[in-house]
Design a protein around this motif. Sequence first.
Motif, PDB file in Angstrom:
ATOM      1  N   LYS A  39       0.834  -1.205   0.000  1.00 55.96           N
ATOM      2  CA  LYS A  39       0.000   0.000   0.000  1.00 55.96           C
ATOM      3  C   LYS A  39       0.867   1.253   0.000  1.00 55.96           C
ATOM      4  N   LYS A  40       1.961   1.190   0.720  1.00 63.38           N
ATOM      5  CA  LYS A  40       2.872   2.333   0.782  1.00 63.38           C
ATOM      6  C   LYS A  40       3.442   2.644  -0.601  1.00 63.38           C
ATOM      7  N   ARG A  42       2.117   1.828  -3.568  1.00 66.96           N
ATOM      8  CA  ARG A  42       1.040   2.337  -4.426  1.00 66.96           C
ATOM      9  C   ARG A  42       0.745   3.797  -4.113  1.00 66.96           C
ATOM     10  N   ARG A  43       0.725   4.127  -2.839  1.00 73.74           N
ATOM     11  CA  ARG A  43       0.453   5.502  -2.406  1.00 73.74           C
ATOM     12  C   ARG A  43       1.545   6.449  -2.902  1.00 73.74           C
ATOM     13  N   ASN A  44       2.790   6.004  -2.817  1.00 73.62           N
ATOM     14  CA  ASN A  44       3.906   6.853  -3.234  1.00 73.62           C
ATOM     15  C   ASN A  44       4.007   7.002  -4.754  1.00 73.62           C
ATOM     16  N   ARG A  46       1.395   7.606  -6.634  1.00 71.90           N
ATOM     17  CA  ARG A  46       0.329   8.505  -7.083  1.00 71.90           C
ATOM     18  C   ARG A  46       0.900   9.837  -7.545  1.00 71.90           C
TER      19      ARG A  46
END
Length: 68
Positions: A39-40, A42-44, A46
């Motif tokens: 998740k980290k 994927r978030r980074n 963006r």
Amino acid sequence: MGTKIKTHKGTKKRFRLSAKGKAMHRQSGTSHLAKGLSKKRRRNLRGTTAVAECMEPTIHAALNGHSY
């Protein structure tokens, strides 16, 4: 009078220029198979990020200094 320089359409679709003139692009690795990423990560991934400085003159030339 010389001929007009045409904008490279592939570059126009993939890059845009920031207010300060930096070439910005979307980060890769997010379109599919992202479930395997943390998740980290994927978030980074963006948003957009600046292109490497060595590529900026090429992109500016392809866009003729326009931001699309």
